[in-house]
Design an enzyme around this catalytic site. Structure first.
Site, PDB file in Angstrom:
ATOM      1  N   ASN A  67     -22.023 -15.684 -41.038  1.00 46.71           N
ATOM      2  CA  ASN A  67     -22.806 -16.558 -39.949  1.00 46.71           C
ATOM      3  C   ASN A  67     -21.917 -17.970 -40.281  1.00 46.71           C
ATOM      4  O   ASN A  67     -21.665 -18.541 -41.107  1.00 46.71           O
ATOM      5  CB  ASN A  67     -24.015 -16.814 -40.583  1.00 46.71           C
ATOM      6  CG  ASN A  67     -24.926 -17.855 -39.513  1.00 46.71           C
ATOM      7  OD1 ASN A  67     -24.571 -18.958 -39.530  1.00 46.71           O
ATOM      8  ND2 ASN A  67     -25.981 -17.148 -38.779  1.00 46.71           N
ATOM      9  N   SER A  75     -24.987 -14.417 -35.328  1.00 49.39           N
ATOM     10  CA  SER A  75     -25.203 -15.599 -34.627  1.00 49.39           C
ATOM     11  C   SER A  75     -26.814 -15.497 -34.960  1.00 49.39           C
ATOM     12  O   SER A  75     -27.629 -14.320 -34.372  1.00 49.39           O
ATOM     13  CB  SER A  75     -25.061 -15.682 -33.045  1.00 49.39           C
ATOM     14  OG  SER A  75     -25.284 -17.007 -32.769  1.00 49.39           O
ATOM     15  N   GLU A  76     -27.525 -16.805 -35.552  1.00 47.81           N
ATOM     16  CA  GLU A  76     -29.049 -16.337 -35.868  1.00 47.81           C
ATOM     17  C   GLU A  76     -30.018 -16.289 -34.727  1.00 47.81           C
ATOM     18  O   GLU A  76     -31.300 -15.830 -34.955  1.00 47.81           O
ATOM     19  CB  GLU A  76     -29.333 -17.480 -36.820  1.00 47.81           C
ATOM     20  CG  GLU A  76     -29.351 -18.851 -36.215  1.00 47.81           C
ATOM     21  CD  GLU A  76     -28.127 -19.512 -36.549  1.00 47.81           C
ATOM     22  OE1 GLU A  76     -27.168 -18.656 -36.715  1.00 47.81           O
ATOM     23  OE2 GLU A  76     -27.995 -20.727 -36.710  1.00 47.81           O
ATOM     24  N   ASN A  77     -29.630 -16.280 -33.197  1.00 46.76           N
ATOM     25  CA  ASN A  77     -30.414 -16.120 -32.255  1.00 46.76           C
ATOM     26  C   ASN A  77     -30.617 -14.552 -31.845  1.00 46.76           C
ATOM     27  O   ASN A  77     -31.220 -14.174 -31.137  1.00 46.76           O
ATOM     28  CB  ASN A  77     -30.104 -16.811 -30.958  1.00 46.76           C
ATOM     29  CG  ASN A  77     -28.711 -16.611 -30.397  1.00 46.76           C
ATOM     30  OD1 ASN A  77     -27.716 -16.405 -31.369  1.00 46.76           O
ATOM     31  ND2 ASN A  77     -28.501 -16.630 -29.175  1.00 46.76           N
ATOM     32  N   SER A 111     -33.241 -11.144 -37.384  1.00 45.37           N
ATOM     33  CA  SER A 111     -32.037 -11.983 -37.678  1.00 45.37           C
ATOM     34  C   SER A 111     -32.041 -12.624 -38.864  1.00 45.37           C
ATOM     35  O   SER A 111     -31.144 -12.786 -39.718  1.00 45.37           O
ATOM     36  CB  SER A 111     -31.774 -12.833 -36.485  1.00 45.37           C
ATOM     37  OG  SER A 111     -30.574 -13.770 -36.665  1.00 45.37           O
TER      38      SER A 111
END
Lengths: 218, 236
Positions: free
Chosen positions: A22, A45-47, A87
């Site tokens: 990340n 990607s944390e979305n 996520s």
């Protein structure tokens, strides 16, 4: 002294084949540009993306496909999309192997501050608190000295914390450091042309220098 | 089949009142319920508490409801890129609770899963933990401190999906999924606007992201703008 790209290039050497990584906003995003050929990594990607690719070609942007920095991006072969809870689930359960993020301050015991300057800047922590609380392996990319010439390597953070005792490694314009389990910034490598003396002057917290510290190879 | 379809956005939002708590789906401007936000501005309901990852930009998304001062409190993880938000927050007009993003998502999820609390390591030792219970657990071979966080409860959850059917089943497109399925599960009443509303039976049951049981009202959305916040491209 390293510029932003230099810091990113050095951090890229920490990225190993087979890792899920990340990358935070800013310098960490640049790391993707320097991952060597043959090192296969998957960017998270944390979305809600695994397998994030480069920016789209002009005219091929998709409003429904962005990264956590809200930039339009593309997906690579083998990628997947999921919701925000999953996520952070894979982050919390340490399936994501490496987190690279920026910081405003780091303390000698590995505390990090990067989300708030009281009374001035309050944008929010986004996913940073979740990432630093859970990741096994955290590398911080930052400037060691601010524009006013003050060190951001402190005995104790002055800004509100993002996480406690979580930073393992820091790469700055001046060098590479490991946070010692006993406390202290242990100097591992010097940036090209930078002396130990200069590094001492740029470190307000406890600096650990053992023997001859090599110059970094990038 | 139970039919979840309402005629339009006016009917979908007919009973939203001053002081209600709303969950609003989306990440940045991606996957936001554009039609419902526009209707909330038109309705003029005030003193709203909004649970949403972001607060839009000055002239789009939840930023529109900030301009009209309809929001009393925002619960979000990241609120940059919005000057009016910053002004209202620093002047004390707007109450703001900042929540780590994973905590925000999981507090919505927990609600839909019927679990009153979660324990998370995020925020331990920071100002987020002030006044909250912590406990030590050994998990994944490591003893760590965890923070107890409560599931969110909301009068309404407002979400946007790509496709939906008359039974309320939803499918999201790409990263416009984000918080939408989690919030859809968590509203006392969940309202979904969709780009394409189809008859029940047309969506493959295996491809449904949100089962219709969670969706109380669904309607065909109109005129999606789908604004891009950070258009980034490379040259061919």
């Amino acid at each position: 002294m390293l510029d932003k790209n230099g810091i990113a290039k050095r951090i890229a050497k920490e990225v190993k084949d087979g890792m899920f990584v990340n990358l935070g906003i800013g310098i960490p995003t640049l790391v993707a540009n320097y991952i060597p050929e043959g090192v296969n990594v998957v960017l998270q990607s944390e979305n809600g993306i695994l397998g994030m690719g480069p920016f789209p070609f002009e005219g091929e942007e998709d409003a429904d496909l962005i990264n956590a920095g809200k930039q339009t991006i593309t997906l690579l072969k083998g990628s997947s999309i999921f919701d925000s809870a999953m996520s952070f689930g894979m982050i919390r359960s340490q399936k994501v192997n490496l987190t690279i993020l920026g910081a405003m301050e780091v303390s000698e015991n590995g505390d990090i501050a990067n989300w708030k300057i009281p009374g001035k800047m309050v944008k929010g922590m986004g996913g940073a608190m979740d990432l630093v609380a859970s990741a096994k392996n955290i590398i911080v990319a930052m400037q060691q000295v601010n524009k006013a010439g003050q060190s951001k390597f402190l005995p104790k953070c002055e800004l509100p914390l993002t996480g406690v005792r979580c930073v393992k490694k820091v790469v700055t314009e001046l060098g590479v450091y490991e946070i010692s389990p006993q406390g202290g910034f242990k100097l591992l490598e010097r940036a090209p042309g930078i002396s130990v003396e200069q590094i001492k002057n740029a470190t307000a917290g406890k600096l650990i220098v053992e023997g001859d510290v090599p110059e970094m190879q990038i | 089949m139970i039919n979840r379809v309402v005629k339009n956005v006016e009917e979908a939002l007919k009973d939203i009142k001053d002081g209600n708590t709303l969950m609003v789906g989306g990440f940045g401007l991606c996957g936001i319920p554009e039609n419902c936000i526009a209707e909330l501005v038109k309705k003029g309901v005030k003193n709203l508490t909004c649970i949403s990852n972001n607060a839009g930009v000055d002239d789009f998304g939840l930023g529109l409801l900030l301009q009209t001062k309809q929001i009393k409190k925002m619960i979000s993880s990241y609120v940059g890129e919005n000057d009016e938000f910053e002004r209202q927050m620093l002047s004390g007009e707007l109450e703001v609770e900042l929540v780590p993003q994973g905590t925000l998502a999981t507090r919505c999820m927990a609600s839909g899963y019927g679990m009153p609390v979660i324990f998370t390591p995020a925020g331990v030792g920071t100002e987020v933990a002030i006044g909250k219970e912590t406990r030590k657990f050994t998990f994944n071979g490591e003893e760590k401190e965890y923070l107890m966080e409560k599931a969110f409860e909301a009068d309404f959850a407002i979400v946007k999906a790509w496709k939906g059917d008359t039974a309320g089943n939803l499918i999201y497109n790409s990263t416009a999924r984000n918080f939408n399925p989690l919030m859809a599960m968590a509203g006392r009443i969940t309202i979904a606007e969709v780009e394409e509303l189809v008859p029940a039976g047309e969506l493959d049951p295996d491809h449904i992201h949100t089962p219709g049981i969670y969706v109380h009202r669904i309607f065909q959305g109109q005129k999606y703008e789908k604004r891009i916040e950070q258009r980034t491209v490379r040259k061919k």
